[in-house]
Design a protein around this motif. Structure first.
Motif, PDB file in Angstrom:
ATOM      1  N   LYS A   1      -6.092  15.971 -14.068  1.00  0.00           N
ATOM      2  CA  LYS A   1      -5.714  14.589 -14.400  1.00  0.00           C
ATOM      3  C   LYS A   1      -5.566  13.758 -13.128  1.00  0.00           C
ATOM      4  CE  LYS A   1      -2.303  12.063 -17.228  1.00  0.00           C
ATOM      5  NZ  LYS A   1      -1.769  11.108 -16.225  1.00  0.00           N
ATOM      6  N   TRP A   2      -4.926  14.348 -12.112  1.00  0.00           N
ATOM      7  CA  TRP A   2      -4.749  13.623 -10.857  1.00  0.00           C
ATOM      8  C   TRP A   2      -6.089  13.390 -10.158  1.00  0.00           C
ATOM      9  CZ3 TRP A   2      -5.608  14.866  -5.681  1.00  0.00           C
ATOM     10  CH2 TRP A   2      -5.045  13.973  -4.759  1.00  0.00           C
ATOM     11  N   LEU A   3      -6.956  14.385 -10.168  1.00  0.00           N
ATOM     12  CA  LEU A   3      -8.280  14.230  -9.549  1.00  0.00           C
ATOM     13  C   LEU A   3      -9.090  13.119 -10.214  1.00  0.00           C
ATOM     14  CD1 LEU A   3      -9.276  17.989  -9.077  1.00  0.00           C
ATOM     15  CD2 LEU A   3      -8.770  16.355  -7.252  1.00  0.00           C
ATOM     16  N   LYS A   4      -8.859  12.902 -11.466  1.00  0.00           N
ATOM     17  CA  LYS A   4      -9.570  11.859 -12.198  1.00  0.00           C
ATOM     18  C   LYS A   4      -9.007  10.470 -11.897  1.00  0.00           C
ATOM     19  CE  LYS A   4     -10.928  10.531 -16.908  1.00  0.00           C
ATOM     20  NZ  LYS A   4     -10.819  10.886 -18.350  1.00  0.00           N
ATOM     21  N   GLU A   5      -7.692  10.374 -11.728  1.00  0.00           N
ATOM     22  CA  GLU A   5      -7.046   9.066 -11.591  1.00  0.00           C
ATOM     23  C   GLU A   5      -6.896   8.603 -10.142  1.00  0.00           C
ATOM     24  OE1 GLU A   5      -3.338   9.642 -13.530  1.00  0.00           O
ATOM     25  OE2 GLU A   5      -4.192   9.595 -15.568  1.00  0.00           O
ATOM     26  N   PHE A   6      -6.761   9.534  -9.214  1.00  0.00           N
ATOM     27  CA  PHE A   6      -6.443   9.155  -7.837  1.00  0.00           C
ATOM     28  C   PHE A   6      -7.537   8.333  -7.138  1.00  0.00           C
ATOM     29  CE2 PHE A   6      -6.662  10.271  -3.257  1.00  0.00           C
ATOM     30  CZ  PHE A   6      -5.534   9.574  -2.836  1.00  0.00           C
ATOM     31  N   PRO A   7      -8.835   8.622  -7.321  1.00  0.00           N
ATOM     32  CA  PRO A   7      -9.845   7.853  -6.585  1.00  0.00           C
ATOM     33  C   PRO A   7      -9.729   6.339  -6.754  1.00  0.00           C
ATOM     34  CG  PRO A   7     -10.863   9.785  -7.539  1.00  0.00           C
ATOM     35  CD  PRO A   7      -9.459   9.740  -8.071  1.00  0.00           C
ATOM     36  N   ALA A   8      -9.391   5.867  -7.939  1.00  0.00           N
ATOM     37  CA  ALA A   8      -9.258   4.419  -8.157  1.00  0.00           C
ATOM     38  C   ALA A   8      -8.119   3.855  -7.308  1.00  0.00           C
ATOM     39  CB  ALA A   8      -9.011   4.131  -9.636  1.00  0.00           C
ATOM     40  N   VAL A   9      -7.022   4.602  -7.206  1.00  0.00           N
ATOM     41  CA  VAL A   9      -5.889   4.161  -6.392  1.00  0.00           C
ATOM     42  C   VAL A   9      -6.275   4.147  -4.913  1.00  0.00           C
ATOM     43  CG1 VAL A   9      -3.503   4.652  -5.734  1.00  0.00           C
ATOM     44  CG2 VAL A   9      -4.257   5.049  -8.084  1.00  0.00           C
ATOM     45  N   MET A  10      -7.010   5.168  -4.480  1.00  0.00           N
ATOM     46  CA  MET A  10      -7.419   5.248  -3.084  1.00  0.00           C
ATOM     47  C   MET A  10      -8.351   4.098  -2.718  1.00  0.00           C
ATOM     48  SD  MET A  10      -6.866   6.937  -0.383  1.00  0.00           S
ATOM     49  CE  MET A  10      -7.561   6.712   1.266  1.00  0.00           C
TER      50      MET A  10
ATOM     51  N   GLU B   1      -8.352   1.177  -4.060  1.00  0.00           N
ATOM     52  CA  GLU B   1      -7.534  -0.031  -3.985  1.00  0.00           C
ATOM     53  C   GLU B   1      -6.751  -0.074  -2.677  1.00  0.00           C
ATOM     54  OE1 GLU B   1      -4.790  -2.652  -7.057  1.00  0.00           O
ATOM     55  OE2 GLU B   1      -5.277  -0.569  -7.510  1.00  0.00           O
ATOM     56  N   PHE B   2      -6.261   1.077  -2.259  1.00  0.00           N
ATOM     57  CA  PHE B   2      -5.539   1.145  -0.981  1.00  0.00           C
ATOM     58  C   PHE B   2      -6.460   0.744   0.162  1.00  0.00           C
ATOM     59  CE2 PHE B   2      -4.336   3.641   2.804  1.00  0.00           C
ATOM     60  CZ  PHE B   2      -3.034   3.193   2.996  1.00  0.00           C
TER      61      PHE B   2
ATOM     62  N   GLY C   1       0.811  -1.206   0.000  1.00  0.00           N
ATOM     63  CA  GLY C   1       0.000   0.000   0.000  1.00  0.00           C
ATOM     64  C   GLY C   1       0.845   1.257   0.000  1.00  0.00           C
ATOM     65  N   PHE C   2       1.958   1.209   0.706  1.00  0.00           N
ATOM     66  CA  PHE C   2       2.888   2.334   0.739  1.00  0.00           C
ATOM     67  C   PHE C   2       3.390   2.662  -0.670  1.00  0.00           C
ATOM     68  CE2 PHE C   2       7.379   3.590   0.856  1.00  0.00           C
ATOM     69  CZ  PHE C   2       7.358   4.698   1.678  1.00  0.00           C
ATOM     70  N   LEU C   3       3.752   1.644  -1.421  1.00  0.00           N
ATOM     71  CA  LEU C   3       4.251   1.868  -2.781  1.00  0.00           C
ATOM     72  C   LEU C   3       3.161   2.430  -3.679  1.00  0.00           C
ATOM     73  CD1 LEU C   3       6.353  -1.403  -3.272  1.00  0.00           C
ATOM     74  CD2 LEU C   3       7.185   0.875  -2.713  1.00  0.00           C
ATOM     75  N   TYR C   4       1.939   1.950  -3.502  1.00  0.00           N
ATOM     76  CA  TYR C   4       0.830   2.428  -4.337  1.00  0.00           C
ATOM     77  C   TYR C   4       0.604   3.920  -4.159  1.00  0.00           C
ATOM     78  CZ  TYR C   4      -0.950  -2.122  -5.912  1.00  0.00           C
ATOM     79  OH  TYR C   4      -1.107  -3.333  -6.524  1.00  0.00           O
ATOM     80  N   VAL C   5       0.446   4.337  -2.917  1.00  0.00           N
ATOM     81  CA  VAL C   5       0.029   5.728  -2.702  1.00  0.00           C
ATOM     82  C   VAL C   5       1.197   6.700  -2.784  1.00  0.00           C
ATOM     83  CG1 VAL C   5      -1.975   5.056  -1.331  1.00  0.00           C
ATOM     84  CG2 VAL C   5       0.180   5.566  -0.176  1.00  0.00           C
ATOM     85  N   PHE C   6       2.426   6.220  -2.613  1.00  0.00           N
ATOM     86  CA  PHE C   6       3.543   7.152  -2.745  1.00  0.00           C
ATOM     87  C   PHE C   6       3.737   7.597  -4.189  1.00  0.00           C
ATOM     88  CE2 PHE C   6       4.758   7.809   1.378  1.00  0.00           C
ATOM     89  CZ  PHE C   6       6.000   8.448   1.473  1.00  0.00           C
TER      90      PHE C   6
END
Length: 420
Positions: free
Chosen positions: A203-212, A214-215, A156-161
């Protein structure tokens, strides 16, 4: 003999404090054999994430008392600031909670603006909100992902960093810096958002929710993680308030205090968002509250970006806000203001002000007294970490050493705020 006397004295202090609060008594030396272990958790232990120390007395794996020690990196920020012109103090604030330094910057600027009576344009206020909420997200990502590392979950650390790196790229586009940003100026922002900055942000606002998502799916219902954090290091709402807790650690205990709502600043009253609260005040609740605050910060950023007003990005305050460089080259008045500001020759009015913002770890406040000179007469930083860290020694009593690590991690104690 001296060591035993010291231990007995430490236990007596903690025991008396818990008796007054109606808590369970701390075991004394008489309850154990004399073979207790003194363990230094810090100042260079990886789990402290900074230079501070906890002297733990242990019976096997169980902690029976703890004494915190700070001061290893004391940098005298407040005293240094009292010898600097107001605008030169911003870089000092960067180095308190360096995980969310733009919030420190903006909080200081708003304090000086309150003293000077400067009205900041709406566009600048919205821009500040966007950057402060980005900083809050970055701060919470660091805290929660490293809590995962401290429980043995590195993925999870690697994902969100990776996402934190993208936030830093946005910082870089806005102000040219990444970690210690020196972002903004007294009176507004140093520069307007560029088209590239807005493009990166969207771009970040669009992509980040999917990562969050998953975290969260890796941790929220993970049996191993829950066994390590549920009912570990709980603190009641009453005790949290008595200790002066603010921020996520207080809200995790069930108190819905948030400076952005209680004392709105920078147009926070214009935005819709919720205040997440927990129930048990334990490590798991602190984790969940920070995760939910990330989602609420995303809501605020989207609203602010969609409604970003037109107009200037700084106040019309030539005595305090540096003129554009091109104007300095061509206009005598601009050159004079530039010289006076850079040389610290602008005097502030006499006054006494306090202003606070909702920092990554709680209420971050600045108490400023001006005697009418070119530098603060007195200045005090209210650092939330410094205030709630005092509860740590009580929170770890009766727990194991492995619990003490995750409790410290979930509190998100930043050494830069301890030793300002």
């Amino acid at each position: 003999m001296a060591v035993n006397d010291t231990l007995a004295g430490t236990h007596k202090i903690i025991q008396e404090a818990q008796e007054q609060q109606g808590g369970q008594l701390v075991p004394t030396l008489n309850d154990f054999s004399q073979e207790l272990t003194t363990l230094n958790l810090g100042p260079t232990h990886p789990a402290t994430h900074g230079i501070f120390q906890n002297i733990l007395q242990m019976d096997g794996e169980r902690i029976i008392s703890g004494v915190p020690t700070i001061g290893y990196i004391h940098r005298a920020f407040e005293k240094i600031a009292e010898r600097r012109p107001f605008y030169q103090i911003t870089p000092l604030t960067d180095r308190m909670n360096y995980c969310s330094s733009p919030i420190n910057n903006m909080g200081w600027h708003m304090t000086v603006e309150k003293l000077l009576g400067v009205q900041v344009p709406k566009r600048a206020q919205y821009m500040r909100v966007i950057m402060m909420e980005l900083a809050r997200i970055a701060d919470h990502l660091i805290c929660n992902s490293i809590l995962g590392v401290d429980t043995g979950a590195f993925t999870g650390f690697l994902y969100v960093f990776q996402e934190r790196e993208k936030i830093y790229e946005i910082y870089e586009e806005v102000c040219g810096s990444r970690l210690t940003t020196n972002m903004g100026r007294v009176g507004g922002m140093e520069r307007d958002f560029s088209p590239v900055a807005i493009e990166k942000l969207r771009k970040w606002l669009k992509e980040f929710p999917a990562v969050m998502k998953e975290f969260e799916s890796m941790f929220n219902r993970n049996r191993i993680f829950m066994d390590r954090v549920v009912n570990v290091g709980p603190i009641t709402a009453e005790k949290a308030l008595n200790y002066g807790f603010t921020g996520p650690n207080l809200r995790a205990a069930g108190v819905d205090y948030d400076v952005r709502v209680m004392n709105p600043y920078s147009s926070y009253e214009d935005f819709e968002f919720d205040i997440p609260v927990g129930t048990n005040g334990d490590t798991y609740d602190r984790f969940l509250v920070r995760n939910e605050e990330i989602w609420q910060s995303l809501r605020i950023i989207n609203q602010a970006l969609d409604r970003l007003p037109e107009g200037p990005f700084h106040a019309d305050a030539p005595h305090y806000y540096l003129p554009p460089k091109q104007a300095v080259y061509k206009n005598m008045e601009a050159l004079i203001y530039h010289f006076k500001i850079i040389m610290g020759e602008i005097e502030a009015p006499v006054g006494e002000v306090y202003h606070s913002v909702e920092g990554g770890n709680g209420e971050l406040g600045f108490y400023l007294i001006s005697d009418g000179g070119r530098t603060p007469y007195r200045l005090h930083f209210r650092r939330p970490c410094f205030i709630y860290y005092q509860a740590y020694s009580e929170m770890v009593v009766g727990t194991s050493l492995s619990d003490a690590i995750v409790i410290l991690s979930s509190m998100n104690v930043i050494a830069g705020e301890l030793d300002a």
